[in-house]
Write an enzyme that holds these catalytic residues in place. Structure first.
Site, PDB file in Angstrom:
ATOM      1  N   ASP A 103       2.754  -4.618  12.318  1.00  0.00           N
ATOM      2  CA  ASP A 103       2.160  -3.790  11.334  1.00  0.00           C
ATOM      3  C   ASP A 103       1.007  -2.956  11.537  1.00  0.00           C
ATOM      4  O   ASP A 103       0.361  -2.657  10.598  1.00  0.00           O
ATOM      5  CB  ASP A 103       2.164  -4.488  10.295  1.00  0.00           C
ATOM      6  CG  ASP A 103       2.612  -3.648   8.906  1.00  0.00           C
ATOM      7  OD1 ASP A 103       3.150  -2.405   8.904  1.00  0.00           O
ATOM      8  OD2 ASP A 103       2.626  -4.161   7.432  1.00  0.00           O
TER       9      ASP A 103
ATOM     10  N   ASP B 171      -1.434 -11.979  12.174  1.00  0.00           N
ATOM     11  CA  ASP B 171      -2.951 -11.458  12.705  1.00  0.00           C
ATOM     12  C   ASP B 171      -3.997 -12.167  12.186  1.00  0.00           C
ATOM     13  O   ASP B 171      -5.099 -11.857  12.436  1.00  0.00           O
ATOM     14  CB  ASP B 171      -2.955 -10.253  12.253  1.00  0.00           C
ATOM     15  CG  ASP B 171      -2.805 -10.064  10.552  1.00  0.00           C
ATOM     16  OD1 ASP B 171      -2.396 -11.067   9.837  1.00  0.00           O
ATOM     17  OD2 ASP B 171      -3.257  -9.096   9.966  1.00  0.00           O
TER      18      ASP B 171
ATOM     19  N   ALA C 107      -3.430  -3.452   3.942  1.00  0.00           N
ATOM     20  CA  ALA C 107      -3.056  -2.282   4.250  1.00  0.00           C
ATOM     21  C   ALA C 107      -2.534  -2.250   5.647  1.00  0.00           C
ATOM     22  O   ALA C 107      -3.159  -1.728   6.648  1.00  0.00           O
ATOM     23  CB  ALA C 107      -3.985  -0.997   4.042  1.00  0.00           C
TER      24      ALA C 107
ATOM     25  N   ASN D  49       5.406 -11.450   3.155  1.00  0.00           N
ATOM     26  CA  ASN D  49       4.460 -10.507   2.445  1.00  0.00           C
ATOM     27  C   ASN D  49       5.300  -9.367   1.786  1.00  0.00           C
ATOM     28  O   ASN D  49       6.266  -8.798   2.097  1.00  0.00           O
ATOM     29  CB  ASN D  49       3.646  -9.783   3.682  1.00  0.00           C
ATOM     30  CG  ASN D  49       2.665 -10.451   4.447  1.00  0.00           C
ATOM     31  OD1 ASN D  49       2.876 -10.987   5.825  1.00  0.00           O
ATOM     32  ND2 ASN D  49       1.662 -11.042   3.575  1.00  0.00           N
TER      33      ASN D  49
ATOM     34  N   ARG E 131      13.223 -23.413  -7.600  1.00  0.00           N
ATOM     35  CA  ARG E 131      14.525 -23.266  -8.361  1.00  0.00           C
ATOM     36  C   ARG E 131      15.032 -21.979  -8.013  1.00  0.00           C
ATOM     37  O   ARG E 131      16.480 -21.667  -8.115  1.00  0.00           O
ATOM     38  CB  ARG E 131      14.295 -23.379  -9.727  1.00  0.00           C
ATOM     39  CG  ARG E 131      14.291 -24.863 -10.321  1.00  0.00           C
ATOM     40  CD  ARG E 131      14.225 -24.944 -11.725  1.00  0.00           C
ATOM     41  NE  ARG E 131      13.179 -24.383 -12.343  1.00  0.00           N
ATOM     42  CZ  ARG E 131      12.256 -25.183 -12.740  1.00  0.00           C
ATOM     43  NH1 ARG E 131      12.121 -26.232 -12.513  1.00  0.00           N
ATOM     44  NH2 ARG E 131      11.140 -24.490 -13.495  1.00  0.00           N
TER      45      ARG E 131
ATOM     46  N   ILE F  21       0.752  -1.210   0.013  1.00  0.00           N
ATOM     47  CA  ILE F  21      -0.076  -0.130   0.043  1.00  0.00           C
ATOM     48  C   ILE F  21       0.791   1.339   0.029  1.00  0.00           C
ATOM     49  O   ILE F  21       0.315   2.233   0.114  1.00  0.00           O
ATOM     50  CB  ILE F  21      -0.952   0.030   1.279  1.00  0.00           C
ATOM     51  CG1 ILE F  21      -0.360  -0.178   2.435  1.00  0.00           C
ATOM     52  CG2 ILE F  21      -2.159  -0.908   1.044  1.00  0.00           C
ATOM     53  CD1 ILE F  21      -0.119   0.882   3.387  1.00  0.00           C
TER      54      ILE F  21
HETATM   55 ZN   LIG Z   1       5.195  -3.277   4.524  1.00  0.00          ZN
END
Ligand SMILES: [Zn+2]
Length: 437
Positions: A311, A286, A347, A254, A262, A164
């Site tokens: 986060d 989460d 986000a 993420n 490979r 985001i």
């Molecule tokens: Zn991030």
């Protein structure tokens, strides 16, 4: 739980915890712990008791509960309506919001953290960073949670793994480190030998972005942790970045190239044999960012590097709805799910660290000390502050939690924060509105 022993005796500022289980390394041990609200430190129990015959002001009977270090969150963008990246017209308002956030945050069990700024225009860094450096010098428990220095996540990241982060503010660093200085502000990256400490403690960047790899050794020299994230890096590029001085991976899995048989990508570096070649890594448990099995695979690959992060965004603790963010973006919050408006891009999270801890404990075979280590000792080691934070050893800061541990009967395992102590002072107790903060 705390009770005064004798009101007439001169106060020593010393508290003794007894009857509980202490998290020490990978073990739960039945020992007493002595702390001082005067120094804000954990005391050498033997000395205090046998040599100095100090009588504590208070004895806290833990009744079998767990006593552990306060939690450390190294990726935390804001909460309770405050966002580190949103700069108001008046910086006094920012400062006030920050102080309010710290007092709220400490009650969740997070006693220290890295305020995190996702990719922004340079002026946001110039304005915000002077307020976000380490805040513990005054050692005032009433200030609440403590900044351990800012985490600048971007803007030197991959445009194709931006998540985001607003694509318009992303940068490359063709000149290497000087471009980092120009972006964050030279005053925020004081040169080595100046005697000044940077307000920045960690920088997340993509090693394949031009100039980033060249800048990593200089970032490391300043004592700033260099983390790989939001990146298309291959296994080889990630390995080279670690060789150059990167010691962390930002929210593993993420916003990065996934494992391919490979080309194992960034995840592949956890398979290296030598500990020094294997970085620490953040995991967002989460329940939205990663499948429980993915979390377990990461844990089993390298438990010593495993760090739980939230986060978290400013919407933590706020009702569902649409929220304005920086750079003209808007978010939609629906329960714990937070997406960029008009997209399905996740986000950040709306989870608290204790929720992430409980998810991880429920999903994994990790023991209670191991689960707690992922938010205490391990992030402290990553930051190089393991003697003062994330520890119950003597001379460590007396940032402590009293936790109740139970299973909910439906396969869920739960730790509940019942008390929070900051610098040796009780600042929050479950069921009471405000103790000290
Ligand atoms: Zn991030």
């Amino acid at each position: 739980m705390p009770m005064a022993i004798s009101p007439e005796r001169p106060r020593t500022g010393v508290t003794r915890f007894t009857g509980g289980r202490l998290v020490r390394g990978n073990e739960l041990v039945e020992e007493d712990l002595w702390i001082s609200s005067v120094t804000g430190k954990i005391l050498h129990s033997q000395q205090v008791f046998y040599e100095h015959h100090i009588v504590p002001d208070e004895v806290v009977d833990l009744k079998g509960k767990i006593l552990c270090p306060g939690f450390v969150d190294v990726q935390f963008n804001g909460a309770f309506g405050f966002d580190f990246s949103t700069i108001p017209d008046d910086m006094a308002t920012y400062h006030k919001g920050l102080k309010r956030l710290n007092r709220h945050l400490v009650r969740t069990g997070v006693t220290s953290y890295l305020p995190t700024l996702p990719s922004q225009k340079p002026e946001v860094y110039h304005n915000a960073l002077p307020y976000l450096g380490p805040s513990g010098a005054a050692r005032n428990p009433l200030e609440g949670s403590e900044s351990l220095g800012a985490h600048c996540e971007g803007p030197f990241i991959s445009p194709s793994k931006n998540g985001i982060h607003s694509p318009e503010v992303l940068q490359t660093a063709p000149n290497g480190f000087p471009d980092f200085e120009a972006c964050y502000g030279p005053e925020n990256l004081p040169y080595l030998g100046s005697g000044l400490r940077s307000p920045i403690s960690m920088i997340t960047a993509a090693p394949e972005v031009p100039g980033v790899s060249a800048a990593i050794p200089q970032i490391a020299q300043l004592g700033i942790r260099s983390s790989i994230g939001h990146t298309e890096a291959t296994f080889e590029e990630a390995s080279a970045a670690i060789h150059a001085g990167a010691t962390m991976i930002t929210h593993l899995f993420n916003a990065m190239r996934p494992l391919h048989h490979r080309n194992p990508g960034i995840f592949g570096v956890l398979g290296k044999a030598e500990g020094k070649d294997r970085p620490y890594f953040g995991i967002i448990s989460d329940g939205i960012h990663l499948h429980p099995t993915t979390v377990k695979i990461a844990w089993n690959a390298y438990p010593e590097g495993f760090i739980l992060v939230t986060d978290a965004m400013k919407t933590v603790g706020l009702p569902d709805g649409v929220y304005d963010w920086t750079n003209g973006d808007r978010w939609v919050k629906k329960g714990p799910l937070l997406t960029r408006e008009g997209t399905d891009k996740i986000a950040g999270s709306s989870a608290t660290l204790i929720e992430c801890v409980n998810n991880f404990w429920t999903w994994s075979n990790a023991t209670i000390p191991q689960v707690i280590g992922a938010v205490t000792g391990t992030p402290a080691r990553m930051l190089g502050i393991e003697k003062v934070k994330g520890t119950l050893s003597p001379d460590g800061d007396a940032d402590l939690l009293v936790l109740d541990a139970h299973e909910d009967g439906e396969g869920g395992k739960r730790l509940k924060v019942e008390q929070v102590w900051k610098f040796g002072t009780l600042v929050h107790e479950e069921g009471r509105d405000a103790v000290g903060v």
